[in-house]
Design a protein around this motif. Structure first.
Motif, short mmCIF file in Angstrom:
data_model
loop_
_atom_site.label_atom_id
_atom_site.label_comp_id
_atom_site.label_asym_id
_atom_site.label_seq_id
_atom_site.Cartn_x
_atom_site.Cartn_y
_atom_site.Cartn_z
N ASN A 147 0.81 -1.21 0.00
CA ASN A 147 0.00 0.00 0.00
C ASN A 147 0.84 1.26 0.00
N CYS A 148 2.00 1.19 0.63
CA CYS A 148 2.75 2.45 0.78
C CYS A 148 3.86 2.55 -0.27
N GLN A 149 3.67 1.84 -1.37
CA GLN A 149 4.65 1.93 -2.43
C GLN A 149 4.47 3.25 -3.18
N VAL A 150 5.12 4.26 -2.70
CA VAL A 150 4.96 5.58 -3.32
C VAL A 150 6.31 6.28 -3.41
N LEU A 151 6.32 7.29 -4.24
CA LEU A 151 7.51 8.14 -4.35
C LEU A 151 7.22 9.40 -3.53
N LYS A 152 8.08 9.66 -2.57
CA LYS A 152 7.83 10.82 -1.70
C LYS A 152 8.65 12.01 -2.19
N ILE A 153 7.95 13.13 -2.40
CA ILE A 153 8.61 14.34 -2.89
C ILE A 153 8.48 15.41 -1.83
N GLU A 154 9.58 16.02 -1.44
CA GLU A 154 9.51 17.02 -0.37
C GLU A 154 8.94 18.35 -0.86
N ASN A 155 9.33 18.75 -2.07
CA ASN A 155 8.86 20.03 -2.61
C ASN A 155 8.16 19.77 -3.93
N PRO A 156 6.90 20.18 -4.06
CA PRO A 156 6.18 19.88 -5.31
C PRO A 156 6.69 20.67 -6.51
N ILE A 157 7.63 21.57 -6.30
CA ILE A 157 8.25 22.25 -7.44
C ILE A 157 9.55 21.49 -7.74
N LEU A 158 9.60 20.86 -8.88
CA LEU A 158 10.73 19.98 -9.19
C LEU A 158 11.79 20.71 -10.01
N THR A 159 13.03 20.46 -9.69
CA THR A 159 14.12 21.00 -10.51
C THR A 159 14.25 20.12 -11.75
N ASP A 160 15.02 20.60 -12.70
CA ASP A 160 15.20 19.83 -13.93
C ASP A 160 15.91 18.51 -13.63
N LEU A 161 16.77 18.55 -12.63
CA LEU A 161 17.49 17.33 -12.26
C LEU A 161 16.53 16.31 -11.63
N ASP A 162 15.65 16.81 -10.74
CA ASP A 162 14.62 15.93 -10.15
C ASP A 162 13.85 15.23 -11.26
N MET A 163 13.52 16.02 -12.26
CA MET A 163 12.69 15.52 -13.35
C MET A 163 13.42 14.42 -14.10
N LEU A 164 14.68 14.66 -14.31
CA LEU A 164 15.50 13.67 -15.02
C LEU A 164 15.56 12.37 -14.21
N LYS A 165 15.73 12.51 -12.91
CA LYS A 165 15.80 11.34 -12.03
C LYS A 165 14.49 10.54 -12.10
N ILE A 166 13.40 11.25 -12.04
CA ILE A 166 12.12 10.54 -12.06
C ILE A 166 11.91 9.83 -13.40
N LYS A 167 12.25 10.55 -14.45
CA LYS A 167 12.04 9.96 -15.78
C LYS A 167 12.88 8.70 -15.97
N THR A 168 14.03 8.67 -15.36
CA THR A 168 14.92 7.52 -15.60
C THR A 168 14.92 6.52 -14.45
N MET A 169 14.07 6.72 -13.47
CA MET A 169 14.13 5.87 -12.28
C MET A 169 13.79 4.43 -12.61
N LYS A 170 14.52 3.57 -11.97
CA LYS A 170 14.25 2.13 -12.16
C LYS A 170 14.11 1.52 -10.78
N LYS A 171 12.91 1.54 -10.26
CA LYS A 171 12.67 0.94 -8.96
C LYS A 171 11.51 -0.03 -9.13
N PRO A 172 11.63 -1.18 -8.54
CA PRO A 172 10.52 -2.14 -8.69
C PRO A 172 9.22 -1.55 -8.16
N GLY A 173 8.17 -1.75 -8.89
CA GLY A 173 6.86 -1.25 -8.44
C GLY A 173 6.53 0.12 -9.00
N PHE A 174 7.50 0.77 -9.64
CA PHE A 174 7.21 2.10 -10.21
C PHE A 174 7.33 2.05 -11.72
N LYS A 175 6.40 2.69 -12.37
CA LYS A 175 6.53 2.81 -13.82
C LYS A 175 6.13 4.22 -14.21
N VAL A 176 7.04 4.86 -14.93
CA VAL A 176 6.82 6.25 -15.30
C VAL A 176 6.43 6.32 -16.77
#
Lengths: 971, 517
Positions: free
Chosen positions: A8-37
């Protein structure tokens, strides 16, 4: 969710809802089981019909969902010659709506990557309509550009962090205006009203949002987006001017947005009122009233009857002037010269000026009723409660509760340290050179029954004054007004969002609240439907600048009218819009003694303005065939929509506002004093038991010692306040200590001892409710448990929440614990209590508070003056103190120890507190266990002024010197 | 509402309400008529927290929730020839039927059929004894015909929650099959009496409440102050579980998410078949309090303990709170991934007939004081002094603290503290461990070896144009935020056209104005 399992708690936690370009890149390329972007583009080929674009978007979203995506990124990267970006808000709202409807929104999180958002309000709408996070890549690229061009001298990453932080701070502020404390609950909460968008667009994509005047369609939105795109990418591939254009959304620019106040109109108005030249005034109003100004009322026209009446039949100028008021501007935000000019002018005309929220000096209060009456007829009570004393209230003809302010609805005020000159600090009961914060809410109003209580309190504090409540126009203001009417207010002011003179964040000035046309009409309609309209006077303000404006306001339902910017312009204001900087060149919005010499205004100019408005209004009235304002109120049948409007203007639907048949009788449409709310003050114990006795009345008049005993229950609300007001009326500075003493038994109702003046002592044996000692003005309050009680008083709650809110002086001894927000905004009272809840001493600016027991969280938050002594036996206090402004010290100074001892001795004397007795008996042992809390800036100023006094200056001069010294420069 | 408002600017969803609340509980579960009388007395002494219409004769709403008084109902049912059996072997529905005879009969018939279809026996109707003559004319005009319906508990169904769950399904089915009646309560444990009253009319209108045999160990009361006088009997509190003083400001978002959640919620106690009958969870026509109650009720009926449901909907500030244990923080973090807070000033009392709980919003914006007496009574109210009490018998005088709970369990005959309740639920599962292995934070994600493409000057300029950036935004606004970390301050209001009337390009954002409370 119902089943408790780890996934149930399989989520991505973001501290600030304003994302930097680097944050964005990380999310787009993230490879964690249970997450699909999944990334879904929101750019489309130029000239594709927008409905199709949206449908296509939904198909892609559904596909992503089917493929198991749980993070969905909408992206408008890739705008070029043939790719247009969907407006990001439309994309977010439409996709969110789609996800809600197809029950996917809790399974997929929505992130938007867009070049469009850049201002706080942009981000607020995106989150409010369903985005979980936003990456403003172009705004970030803009920062890079500012850095590259050396406009911004700062590291790029630090600048981006600061920018993102500013945005987040702004959003939190917007959310807190709605009483929302987490971004998680703000997200998707849709707390907006749409204005100027067609109903079908709102229903389809912004479902649940109120939109009442129609407006542009989806096709219009597509068209304007496309036109803007063509300005960047010329369809013929021609070279084009790519430099950024100046729009002048806030400050006037030579090209760009139309401003109603422009150099031409300002000049004309100043000349007209200075020279008393009505023709010039007419010339000015012709410009003001032109439809180019883009107000809702610009689209309206009078529906004149075939025959008007002779102007001599119309109500006189003098009688109309009684309905005119100037807007609330505090002494502090504007200079003494400007503030007094307004008061003098309005008093001469028998209209009313408004003190604003900064209190009023004793000299001006004394001038009331004299030939040169400089006292404001309306006394405002705002969340800061600056200078709200018994005397201040007793001097009012009208007491106005400011629930919101046009410039920044939902927000509190802020007077920067540099404007808190010694004379300002004095009327506000604060410390010079220490900035002042009005908390955003009234701490005694979180709901309608609380407001009813405050109205009742103020009526007790001055039974001759009418109580007014100031609201700002927004969707639902009429319903609030109905509640306010039921709560006993006699005047309801509906302010337009566009009005206001105060300083505020730009996003708030422009994007919060509605034009008064909507709010006023809604208020009038709702009150009528509830049979409440004839119980209250409805007033409006917000850039009322001509006779036409006032006539329209009356037809929409207003009986009284307020003016603020226009009178300031007559006094010399040239709309520099630097009110917040203390650099006003015209000596209006400044306290700087040098600049104040530039003040050229005279009360006569304001008087001329008011006279001209009234004169012009009469001309309209004659043409409309109405004799009196009363005959006009609510006659929307006398208004119609203008003909020959542009295509866009024609789309605005005013039928909910004007042109309706009024099915109610005239009597139901206007205020009648015989319907006034009955507060039944004669039934209060103050009147029925105390003031009814001749002996007591005599005691008050002559200042003789008197004592009484009464039994109280919670229905005896605001006990002592009427009695106190009677003392103040006879003795503006109060009586000697303990002249009148009332012994009470039982439970004090809400607002026990509110606003009581010096000389009155209430000694309560029992317990009391919320708002105990509100606005205490010199009186003494004692509370102790009954003798037969078996519980330990220092471990039990005997006082409710928000005690001593806005107290200015007096003494309080409580042998027991109090609830939340004890001594919030105290500015001078001395209080002892044996334990407090959360937020104790919040926003305090003066006085002494002694706490002989535990404190809750967030103690001394925003405290900028005064001292708190806290007994901290378990060394627990440091966790609960809000350390932003506060220094925590031991009590080493002899004078401080003496002061504490004195207070405790009094506490024992009045309440017999066992705890205090024990402390006094072992004082040396206990002293190290006390902590002294003092605000840093406050301490600095006190030290500076005592230094200057040691050098031989008078207290007053020392304060002024200390003020300049603390600012680091003398102007 | 008149024609004028229908055509005008008013919308029913603008309505706000607020109020005074109270509860009287015997901690040991000892039932008495005194508890009911005291609770009524509380609400009568909160008159100043209740609203009235313009004429001052019709109230905005007053009500009481009590346990079902077996002593009373076995007496009156006998008189009506209804055989209800033993305590808790029957459920009582309180009904607001239309005054129209035909419509009423149709509704009654419909209800009887539904009960039978759900496999239960309908025992009979009782017309509730009332005194309409005391009402204000607005309240009388829209007064419903008030009945009680009795349903027999099937033998195989356990007493209490399990039976109530069946009754819940019946009520939901009835609510969706009929649109002119309202069911204030349908339960084997609790019953609600409410209406458009002035505070003292509740007692005088319902003769049941005056009967000496009407006993309860738990009573919660509520007086309503609405910003409007749109006549409505339903909107009075208590709802099925809660009375609520305050407002839920995030209601639109909460309700949207509940709607969207319906499919992914899963079901514990309700069968798949029953789930389809009870959906939608939230009746969006209700007030914010009613929608909160809908959700709470659904969670409880579907197997979540009542205090737990209250905890996750109204969490205390936990993220940066070092005064609570790690377990409690982990617990809140776990549930925060699934349920967003229902936020706003709120003091809420809830009861299922066995427990009475209270919870206060995270900022402590509503007053809730309570006394515990040496005879086992707990008295809670918005104000102290509402009941005349002998100070010598008071053991404790306390208040609800911000974000904290209080629970009286009459079965266990004790008061549970906030810490005890929260530690209990927080330690039920290894939430910390679950979070550790499932939740991902942004900082944990690896930075890839990729470059973020930068824009050329020309690209930037074109994008600025395409998105409608202005010189002021570039030079003043974005600059100020990047420079100072805060927004630019302005003054002197607005004197420019609203977005739709402007001759300049206005991004869509500017067509939306922020609301504020």
């Amino acid at each position: 969710m119902l089943e408790e399992k780890p996934e149930n708690c399989q989520v991505l936690k973001i501290e600030n809802p304003i994302l930097t370009d680097l944050d964005m890149l990380k999310i787009k390329t993230m490879k964690k089981p249970g997450f699909k972007v999944a990334v879904v583009p929101t750019v489309y080929f130029k000239s594709t019909p927008i409905e199709r674009v949206l449908e296509q978007l939904f198909v892609q979203v559904d596909k992503a969902y089917r493929e198991g995506a749980n993070i969905l990124i909408l992206s408008d990267r890739g705008v070029d010659e043939n790719h247009v970006a969907l407006p990001s808000l439309l994309a977010v709202a439409a996709v969110h709506k789609h996800l809600v409807q197809t029950k996917k929104c809790t399974a997929m999180s929505l992130i938007i990557e867009s070049g469009e958002p850049r201002e706080v309000h942009h981000f607020a709408t995106l989150l409010g309509y369903g985005a979980c996070a936003v990456n403003p890549y172009l705004a970030h690229a803009t920062i890079a550009d500012l850095v590259e061009n050396e406009i911004l001298n700062k590291d790029y990453y630090a600048a981006v962090e600061d920018y993102d932080h500013a945005i987040l701070k702004g959003i939190i502020k917007i959310a807190s205006k709605m009483g929302i404390s987490t971004i998680q609950s703000y997200q998707g909460s849709k707390i907006f009203e749409a204005i100027g968008i067609a109903e079908e667009v709102v229903q389809k994509y912004f479902t649940g949002t109120v939109s009442r005047i129609g407006g542009i369609t989806l096709t219009d939105i597509a068209k304007q987006t496309d036109e803007q795109h063509s300005k960047a990418f010329d369809p013929l591939g021609l070279d084009m001017d790519l430099s950024l254009s100046s729009l002048g959304r806030h400050k006037m620019r030579s090209q760009g947005e139309q401003h109603r106040y422009n150099p031409k109109t300002i000049h004309l108005l100043q000349q007209a009122t200075k020279e008393g030249d009505y023709n010039k005034f007419v010339e000015y109003t012709e410009k003001i009233d032109s439809e180019n100004t883009g107000f809702l009322r610009s689209l309206m026209d009078f529906n004149y009857p075939e025959k008007g009446i002779d102007i001599d039949e119309v109500e006189s100028v003098e009688s109309i002037l009684k309905r005119f008021k100037t807007g609330a501007m505090s002494y502090g935000s504007i200079s003494q010269e400007a503030h007094e000019a307004l008061a003098i002018a309005m008093n001469r005309l028998q209209g009313m000026s408004n003190s604003g929220e900064g209190g009023e000096s004793d000299e001006r209060l004394e001038s009331a009723g004299t030939d040169c009456d400089r006292s404001s007829a309306i006394k405002q009570v705002a969340s800061g409660r600056f200078g709200v004393t018994s005397r201040y209230l007793v001097s009012a003809k009208e007491i106005q509760i400011k629930l919101a302010q046009g410039a920044k609805p939902g927000e509190g005020g802020h007077l920067p340290a540099g404007k808190v000159y010694p004379w300002i600090a004095k009327t506000r009961h604060s410390t010079p050179g220490v900035s002042l914060i009005s908390p955003p809410p009234h701490h005694d109003i979180y709901s309608i029954e609380d407001l009813a209580q405050l109205i009742y309190d103020l009526k007790n504090a001055n039974k001759y004054a009418r109580i007014s409540v100031k609201l700002v126009s927004e969707a639902g203001v009429g319903t609030v007004a109905a509640g306010v009417a039921k709560a006993g207010a006699q005047v309801i002011l509906v302010s337009g969002y566009d009005g206001g003179t105060g300083a505020a964040p730009l996003s708030s000035i422009h994007n919060a609240g509605l034009p008064w046309e909507l709010g006023l009409a809604e208020t009038h309609q709702t009150l009528l439907a509830n049979g409440l309209r004839n119980k209250v006077i409805v007033e409006t303000d917000g850039k009322l600048m001509s006779g036409r404006d006032v006539a329209i306001a009356a037809l929409l339902g207003a009986e009284e009218f307020g003016f603020a910017t226009a009178p300031l312009v007559t006094l010399g204001c040239v709309m520099m819009r630097v009110c917040n900087l203390d650099t006003c060149p015209m000596g209006i919005a400044t306290q700087n003694p040098q600049l104040r010499k530039n003040f050229i205004g005279k009360p006569e100019y304001v008087e001329n303005f008011m006279l001209f408005i009234a004169r012009q209004l009469r001309e309209y009235m004659a043409k409309l065939g109405v004799r009196t304002i009363d005959e006009m109120v609510g006659r929307t049948d006398l208004l119609k929509k203008k003909e020959n409007l542009s295509e866009r203007e024609a789309k605005i639907d005013l039928s909910a506002i004007i042109g309706q048949e009024n099915i109610y009788s005239r009597e139901e449409n206007i205020f009648n004093s015989k319907n006034i709310y009955d507060f039944k003050l004669e039934e209060t114990k103050d009147e029925a038991v105390i003031l009814s006795q001749k002996d007591m009345r005599e005691g008050i008049i002559k200042g003789l010692k008197r004592e009484r005993t009464v039994k109280l229950t919670n229905t005896d609300r605001t006990f002592g306040t009427l009695l106190g007001s009677q003392i103040t009326r006879n003795h503006p500075l109060g009586l000697p200590e303990d002249t009148i003493t009332i012994h009470c038994e039982g439970a004090g109702g809400q607002s026990f001892g509110a606003f009581i003046p010096k000389g009155l002592t209430l000694d309560l044996c029992g317990d009391s409710n919320d708002y105990f000692g509100k606005g205490l003005s010199g009186g003494k309050l004692i509370v102790k448990a009954p003798k037969e009680a078996k519980y330990n008083p220092d471990e039990n709650i005997i006082i409710g929440n928000v005690a001593l809110y806005g107290a200015t002086s007096g003494e309080v001894y409580i042998a027991g614990m109090a609830g939340e927000r004890f001594c919030v905004r105290n500015s001078g009272a001395t209080a002892v209590v044996e334990g407090v809840g959360e937020h104790g001493c919040e926003y305090m600016t003066g006085g002494r508070v002694v706490v002989l027991g535990p404190t809750g969280k967030n103690f001394a938050a925003g405290m900028s003056g005064g001292i708190a002594y806290v007994l901290d036996e378990n060394n627990y206090l440091y966790r609960n103190v809000n350390k932003e402004l506060i220094l925590m010290e031991k009590i080493e100074n002899k004078a401080d120890q003496e002061e504490l001892k004195n207070i405790l001795e009094n506490h024992v004397k009045y309440t017999g507190s066992k705890k205090a007795k024990r402390i006094l008996e072992n004082f040396e042992e206990f002293i190290p266990k006390f902590k002294k809390l003092i605000p840093g800036d406050y301490k600095k100023i006190i030290q500076l002024s005592s230094k200057f006094m040691e050098q031989g200056m008078t207290a007053q001069d020392a304060q002024i010197e200390a003020f300049y010294a603390s600012l680091g420069s003398k102007n | 509402m008149s024609n004028l408002t229908k055509k005008g600017l008013y919308r029913p969803e603008f309505e706000h309400d607020n109020c005074g609340i109270g509860a009287v509980v015997n901690i040991y579960g000892k039932k008495s008529h005194q508890i009911v009388t005291d609770a009524l007395k509380i609400v009568e002494n909160l008159e100043h927290r209740a609203g009235k219409d313009a004429k001052g004769e019709t109230g905005d709403g007053v009500g009481i929730l009590t346990q079902i008084s077996h002593k009373f109902f076995s007496k009156v049912c006998k008189e009506n020839g209804i055989n209800i059996g033993g305590e808790r072997e029957y459920g009582i529905g309180m009904f607001f039927f239309p005054q129209n005879e035909l419509k009423k009969n149709q509704a009654m018939k419909m209800f009887e059929i539904i009960v039978e279809k759900e496999g239960m026996e309908f025992l009979g109707w009782r017309k509730v004894s009332t005194k309409p003559s005391i009402l204000g004319c607005k309240a009388r005009e829209c007064m419903p015909d008030i009945y009680q319906g009795f349903i027999k508990k099937p033998i195989e169904v356990e007493k209490g929650l399990e039976f109530d769950r069946k009754l819940y399904v019946v009520r939901r089915v009835f609510e969706q099959s009929n649109n002119n009646s309202y069911v204030p309560s349908l339960s084997s444990r609790t019953i609600v009496y409410k209406g458009m009253f002035l505070v003292d009319q509740l007692r005088t209108f319902f003769l049941d409440l005056q009967d000496e045999d009407y006993e309860s160990a738990i009573a919660t009361v509520h007086s309503r102050f609405s910003t409007n006088t749109n006549p409505s009997w339903e909107r009075a509190h208590p709802n099925r579980f809660i009375v609520h003083n305050g407002e839920i400001n995030t209601i639109k978002g909460n309700v949207d998410k509940m709607l969207a959640r319906e499919e992914t919620l899963g079901n514990m106690a309700l069968s798949n078949h029953d789930m389809t009958k009870v959906l939608p969870i939230v009746n969006t026509q209700g007030s914010d309090s009613a929608m909160l109650d809908n959700t709470l009720e659904f969670l409880v009926m579907n197997g979540m303990p009542l205090p737990l449901a209250a905890m996750i909907m109204l969490p205390e500030p936990w993220a940066y709170n070092d005064t609570i244990s790690t377990e409690v923080r982990d617990f809140y973090q776990y549930y925060a991934t699934m349920m967003e807070p229902w936020d706003g000033p709120a003091s809420i009392l809830y009861s299922d007939g066995d427990i009475m709980g209270a919870i206060l919003d995270r900022n402590g914006l509503r007053p809730s004081r309570y006394y515990i007496m040496d005879d086992g009574r707990l008295i809670l109210s918005s104000e102290v002094g509402v009941l005349e009490l002998d100070e010598a018998h008071v053991i404790t005088k306390e208040r609800l603290h911000p974000g904290k709970m209080l629970l009286v369990n009459t079965l266990e005959k004790r008061v549970m503290s906030d810490e005890e309740i929260k530690e209990y639920y927080a330690k039920k599962e290894p939430y910390g461990e679950w979070l550790d292995s499932n939740m991902v934070t942004l900082s944990e994600i690896k930075i890839p070896n990729e470059k973020i493409p930068a824009f050329t000057k020309d690209e930037k300029q074109r994008l600025w144009k395409a998105f409608g950036y202005t010189y002021e935004e570039y030079r003043t606004s974005i600059f100020a935020m990047a420079q100072n970390g805060s927004e630019q301050i302005g003054a002197m209001g607005v004197d420019t056209p609203i977005a739709v009337l402007s001759k300049e390009y206005q991004p869509l954002y500017y067509y939306f104005k922020q609301l504020f409370a």
